[in-house]
Enzyme design. Structure first.
Site, short mmCIF file in Angstrom:
data_model
loop_
_atom_site.label_atom_id
_atom_site.label_comp_id
_atom_site.label_asym_id
_atom_site.label_seq_id
_atom_site.Cartn_x
_atom_site.Cartn_y
_atom_site.Cartn_z
N LYS A 64 6.23 -4.25 -3.55
CA LYS A 64 7.67 -4.17 -3.30
C LYS A 64 8.02 -4.17 -1.82
CE LYS A 64 11.85 -2.82 -5.09
NZ LYS A 64 12.29 -4.14 -5.56
N CYS A 97 0.85 -1.19 0.00
CA CYS A 97 0.00 0.00 0.00
C CYS A 97 0.89 1.25 0.00
CB CYS A 97 -0.95 0.09 1.18
SG CYS A 97 -2.18 -1.21 1.21
N HIS A 137 17.87 -36.43 -5.43
CA HIS A 137 17.03 -36.85 -4.31
C HIS A 137 15.57 -36.46 -4.51
CE1 HIS A 137 20.65 -38.04 -2.21
NE2 HIS A 137 21.18 -36.90 -2.65
N ASN A 188 -1.97 2.36 5.47
CA ASN A 188 -1.09 1.27 5.07
C ASN A 188 -0.75 0.49 6.33
OD1 ASN A 188 1.01 -0.38 4.14
ND2 ASN A 188 2.52 1.24 4.34
N GLY A 189 -1.11 -0.79 6.37
CA GLY A 189 -0.83 -1.59 7.56
C GLY A 189 -2.00 -2.51 7.83
N ARG A 203 4.16 -0.35 -4.66
CA ARG A 203 3.80 -0.85 -3.33
C ARG A 203 2.47 -1.61 -3.32
NH1 ARG A 203 6.82 1.71 0.65
NH2 ARG A 203 5.25 1.15 2.18
N GLU A 235 17.90 -17.68 -6.39
CA GLU A 235 17.52 -16.33 -6.81
C GLU A 235 17.06 -16.34 -8.28
OE1 GLU A 235 16.71 -13.72 -5.52
OE2 GLU A 235 17.02 -12.14 -6.97
N TRP A 246 -2.51 -2.70 -1.76
CA TRP A 246 -2.19 -4.13 -1.86
C TRP A 246 -3.12 -4.78 -0.84
CZ3 TRP A 246 -0.38 -8.09 1.31
CH2 TRP A 246 0.08 -9.23 0.65
N GLU A 280 8.48 -15.15 -10.21
CA GLU A 280 7.70 -13.99 -9.79
C GLU A 280 7.31 -13.08 -10.95
OE1 GLU A 280 9.61 -11.30 -7.04
OE2 GLU A 280 11.53 -11.56 -8.02
N LYS A 340 13.36 -15.17 -9.49
CA LYS A 340 13.14 -14.12 -10.51
C LYS A 340 12.22 -14.62 -11.60
CE LYS A 340 14.09 -11.43 -8.82
NZ LYS A 340 14.72 -11.07 -7.61
#
Ligand code: F6R
Length: 614
Positions: free
Chosen positions: A609, A2, A510, A100-101, A27, A487, A74, A494, A491
Site C-alpha cells: 500500500k 514493509c 489510433h 523499512n527502506g 504494507r 482508474e 515487501w 491490480e 483497479k
C-alpha cells in the site's frame, strides 16, 4: 512498503507484535518475522509469505519476553524467502533489527565487511546494516544504540529501523529517514513503535511521529529520549491520535476493499464537512486559505502523484482548468523528480497522496521546494511525511484505507480537488454566482447519489459474472471521465490480474481498436454531457467489431441501453461531478470480478500500500 512494529513494556510482546503485523500487512506480505528478547537471548522466527505463516510456524513454540520487534516485508533486495525475511541479526545473535527502506550504498559497505571477515546469510541490504552496527560496536567499544547512530552517518538511503539487543533488556533503539515511524507511549513504561499508528491505537493515543534523521532510545525505566544523528538531544513532540480502532476492522464486510467502497457516501461527506455550506453559499478551505491568492496568480499549478492519486490529479486538471481557468500540469512524481523540470518560484506544486509517504511524491516535493516553489499537499494519513513537509494542505478525512487498491481515498481526493477548483473559480470570478451555488448544492448531494449507486451492488455483481474470465479489457471515457477510465482499468488489473487499459474514447481508433473482437469487454463511461454523442459513436465503433459494451449511463438513458450488452445507471449530475459517481460502479465491477476469480482483493500479489521506495 514493509511494515515494522516493536513493543517493550510489562506484557508479553509476541501477541502484541503479531497483531500489529496483521494490521501492517497491507504494507507488504512477502515474508514476516519477529525477534523477542528474553533472559539474555533473542528468539528469532522468520517465514516466507503472510503473517499467518509465521504464526503457524510459532504455534508449537512458547515464545516469551516483554520486548520484541516484528516485520512484514515487501521485497526489494533478495527474493521473498525465509532467509531474506527480517529481523536480521549479528553473528553472535546480540543485535537484531528490522528495516523499512533501502540502503543504497549497501554493496560498498558489504565488501568492506566481507574483507573484515563478516559472512552474510541473506541477500538483503538490511543484513549489511546489522553487521556494520556490530562491527562499530566492537571496534569503537560503544553500545549498539551509539553504534547504530554512527552507522547511520555512513549510510545513504531511506530507513525506518528498530533494533534490539538482549544485553540491554530494557531498551529498543529506533531511527528514521524518509520511511515513516511512530512511537506510542503507553502507561508504566510501555512503548510501541510502528510504521503507522494502526498497531498502536488499541493501546495508547499518545504518539510521537519521528522526524528524518532522528534516533529514539526507548527505555522502559528511563523513558523516551530523542536525538538527531549528530547526537544532539531533541524534545519529543507528543500528539494525540484521532484514529479509532473500529476504523481498522472489516465491520462485517468480507473484504476491506468492499467496506471501503461502501464507506464512500460517508467519506465524501466527511471530506467536505465543515468546508462547504451550499445553503449559505460558501467554501472554506482553512488549510490553504493563505495560499489561495498565490494559486490564482501562479504561473502553473503542478500536480505530482503516483498511481490512483495521479488519476485524481488528472480529474483535478480538468476541474481547475475548466472552472478556475488556471494552467495545470499533472506529473508522475517519479518522472518529474528525475527529468530536471523547469520550476519557477511562482509555481505551486501540489502533491496528492493517500499515504503521504510515497517516496517519489515526497522527493518531487522536496525538489520543488528546493527550487523555491510553494508546495501543498492533499493527504489522507494524518501526520504523514508529505503532510509535514508541505507549506499547507488538506486532509481528505477518508479514514484509514486498508485494502491495497485505493477506492475511497480516490473519491476523497477528487472531492478536495472539486472544492479547490470551485473556491478558486469563485474567488477569481471565472464562474457565475449562480453556477457556483448550483455546483455547491450538487456536490452536497453526491453522498446520497453514491448511496443510490451502491444499492445496485447485486446488479453489478451479476454483470461481473459475464466478464470474470476475460483476459483483457478496455476502459473508455472522454473529458474528466478519461481519468476515470484509467482508474477503472488500474483497479481491474491490480486486483484481478486481467490486463486492462484505459483510453480517451476517441484514441481507440489510433491503435487499441485492433484488439477488439467478440471476447473484449469494453467499459465505457457514457453519461449525459458535452461529449455524449461522440461517446455513442465510439460505442458503435466497438459494436461494429463485436466487442462487448458495459456502459455507465445516466439514469433514464435508453439510447446507449439499446446498444450496450450491459448498462449500469448512475444518478444524473452536473458533468463536473460525474467522476465522483462513475468511479463507484467500476470499483464494484473490479471487486466482484477479482473475488470470482479467487484473487486476494485486499492484498494483491506483488503490491504494497505505501510505496516508500522509489
Ligand atoms: C492503486 C493504488 C496505488 C497508489 C499509489 C500512490 O489502487 O493504490 O496506485 O495510488 O501507490 O499511493 P499514495 O496515494 O499513497 O501516494
Amino acid at each position: 512498503m514493509c511494515g515494522i512494529v516493536a513493543y517493550i513494556g510489562h506484557k508479553e510482546a509476541y501477541p502484541i507484535i503479531i497483531k500489529g503485523l496483521k494490521r501492517l500487512e497491507y504494507r507488504g506480505y512477502d515474508s514476516a518475522g519477529i525477534a523477542i528478547s528474553n533472559n539474555g537471548a533473542l528468539s528469532v522466527y522468520k517465514k516466507q509469505g503472510k503473517v499467518s505463516n509465521l504464526e503457524a510456524l510459532i504455534a508449537q513454540e512458547s515464545v516469551q519476553g516483554t520486548a520484541g520487534i516484528g516485520h512484514t516485508r515487501w521485497a526489494t533486495h533478495g527474493e521473498p524467502n525465509d532467509i531474506n525475511a527480517h529481523p536480521h541479526y549479528s553473528s553472535d545473535g546480540k543485535i537484531a533489527l528490522i528495516h523499512n527502506g533501502i540502503i543504497e550504498n549497501y554493496d560498498a559497505i558489504k565488501k568492506e565487511l566481507i574483507n573484515k571477515g563478516y559472512s552474510f546469510r541473506s541477500e538483503t541490504d538490511t543484513e549489511v546494516l546489522v553487521h556494520l552496527v556490530d562491527d562499530i560496536s566492537k571496534v569503537e567499544g560503544v553500545w549498539y544504540g551509539e553504534a547504530l547512530r554512527i552507522a547511520l552517518n555512513h549510510v545513504v538511503g531511506a530507513y525506518a529501523i528498530v533494533a534490539i539487543s538482549p544485553d540491554f533488556p530494557d531498551r529498543l533503539v529506533a531511527a528514521r529517514k524518509s520511511s515513516p515511524l511512530v512511537v506510542g507511549i503507553g502507561e508504566n513504561g510501555e512503548y510501541f513503535c510502528a510504521s503507522d499508528a494502526s498497531p498502536i491505537v488499541e493501546y495508547t493515543k499518545n504518539v510521537v511521529y519521528m522526524e528524518d534523521e532522528e534516533i529514539a532510545v526507548i527505555d522502559r525505566k528511563e523513558g523516551l529520549k530523542l536525538y538527531n544523528i549528530g547526537d544532539q538531544p531533541k524534545t519529543p513532540y507528543i500528539q494525540k491520535l484521532e484514529l479509532e480502532l473500529e476504523a481498522l476492522e472489516k465491520g462485517g464486510y468480507e473484504h476491506f476493499m468492499l467496506k471501503e467502497i461502501h464507506e464512500q457516501p460517508r467519506s465524501i461527506h466527511d471530506c467536505f464537512r465543515g468546508r462547504l455550506n451550499a445553503e449559505k453559499g460558501w467554501i472554506s478551505l482553512g488549510g490553504i486559505r493563505d495560499y489561495e491568492q498565490k494559486m490564482i496568480q501562479a504561473n502553473r499549478l503542478i500536480i505530482v502523484a503516483c498511481g490512483t492519486s495521479w488519476h485524481a490529479g488528472l480529474v483535478g486538471e480538468y476541474l481547475l482548468e475548466d472552472l478556475a481557468r488556471i494552467n495545470v500540469e499533472v506529473e508522475y512524481a517519479s518522472e518529474f523528480r528525475y527529468r530536471n523540470p523547469i520550476i519557477h518560484e511562482n509555481d505551486v506544486v501540489i502533491a496528492i497522496s493517500q499515504s503521504g509517504e510515497t517516496a517519489d511524491t515526497l522527493a518531487a516535493l522536496e525538489l520543488a521546494k528546493s527550487k523555491g516553489a510553494t508546495i501543498l499537499g492533499i493527504c489522507n494519513v494524518v501526520g504523514s511525511s508529505i503532510s509535514r513537509i508541505t507549506d499547507a494542505g488538506y486532509y481528505t478525512h477518508a479514514g484509514p484505507e486498508i485494502g491495497v487498491a485505493s477506492t475511497k481515498a480516490f473519491t476523497a481526493q477528487v472531492t478536495i480537488l472539486t472544492l479547490m477548483a470551485l473556491q478558486l473559480a469563485h474567488k477569481k470570478g471565472t464562474i457565475s454566482q449562480s453556477r457556483f451555488h448550483e455546483l455547491l448544492s450538487e456536490l452536497e448531494a453526491i453522498p446520497e447519489k453514491v448511496k443510490q449507486i451502491l444499492a445496485k451492488n447485486d446488479h453489478v455483481e451479476s454483470i461481473s459474472k459475464a466478464y470474470k474470465d476475460a483476459s483483457n479489457a478496455l476502459y473508455l471515457g472522454r473529458g474528466s471521465s478519461f481519468p476515470v477510465a484509467l482508474e477503472g482499468a488500474l483497479k481491474l488489473k491490480e486486483i484481478s490480474y486481467i490486463h486492462a487499459e484505459g483510453y480517451p474514447a476517441a484514441e481507440m481508433k489510433h491503435g487499441p481498436i485492433a484488439l477488439i473482437d467478440e471476447n473484449m469487454p469494453v467499459f465505457v463511461i457514457a453519461t449525459q454531457g458535452n461529449s455524449y454523442e461522440k461517446v455513442v459513436s465510439n460505442i458503435q465503433e466497438v459494436k461494429a467489431r463485436k466487442g462487448k459494451i458495459i456502459a455507465i449511463v445516466t439514469e433514464g438513458d435508453t439510447h446507449v441501453k439499446a446498444m450496450a450488452d450491459h448498462v449500469i445507471e448512475i444518478p444524473a449530475a452536473d458533468e463536473v461531478l460525474v467522476p465522483l459517481l462513475a468511479t463507484v460502479p467500476l470499483q464494484l465491477l473490479s471487486y466482484f470480478i477479482a473475488v470470482m476469480r479467487g484473487c486476494n482483493v485486499d492484498q494483491p500479489r506483488n503490491l504494497a500500500k505505501s510505496v516508500t521506495v522509489e
